[in-house]
Design an enzyme around this catalytic site. Sequence first.
Site, PDB file in Angstrom:
ATOM      1  N   PRO A   2       0.709  -1.493   0.033  1.00 53.19           N
ATOM      2  CA  PRO A   2       0.035   0.100  -0.013  1.00 53.19           C
ATOM      3  C   PRO A   2       0.870   1.149   0.074  1.00 53.19           C
ATOM      4  O   PRO A   2       1.886   1.225   0.689  1.00 53.19           O
ATOM      5  CB  PRO A   2      -0.953   0.024   1.250  1.00 53.19           C
ATOM      6  N   PHE A   3       0.445   2.254  -0.713  1.00 47.62           N
ATOM      7  CA  PHE A   3       1.114   3.450  -0.838  1.00 47.62           C
ATOM      8  C   PHE A   3       0.112   4.681  -0.632  1.00 47.62           C
ATOM      9  O   PHE A   3      -0.915   4.545  -1.519  1.00 47.62           O
ATOM     10  CB  PHE A   3       1.741   3.683  -2.182  1.00 47.62           C
TER      11      PHE A   3
END
Length: 92
Positions: A2-3
């Site tokens: 996840p970013f």
Amino acid sequence: MPFVQVTMVSGRTADQKHALIAQVSAAVASALGTPVERVRVAIYEVSADEWGIGGVPYATARGQGAASATGGAAIQPPPSHSDDPAAGETTP
């Protein structure tokens, strides 16, 4: 992996940004069931003149720098309008 990208008006301390990174990372890891070590967070800061609220720059809407933008006279944000087109109208 996840970013998360966070965009905000500049002015927070390094400690505040570090706390934001830690808490956002923990929330994302918990919500997605992924190790916090896999979460990436990037903070992007913009100046008060590069962020708009209600059609005016943040600096103006919040009263910061308003006088300098007009040579001494403060700019007021536009008045808010009701969603009801009949608001404020009177019957003849």
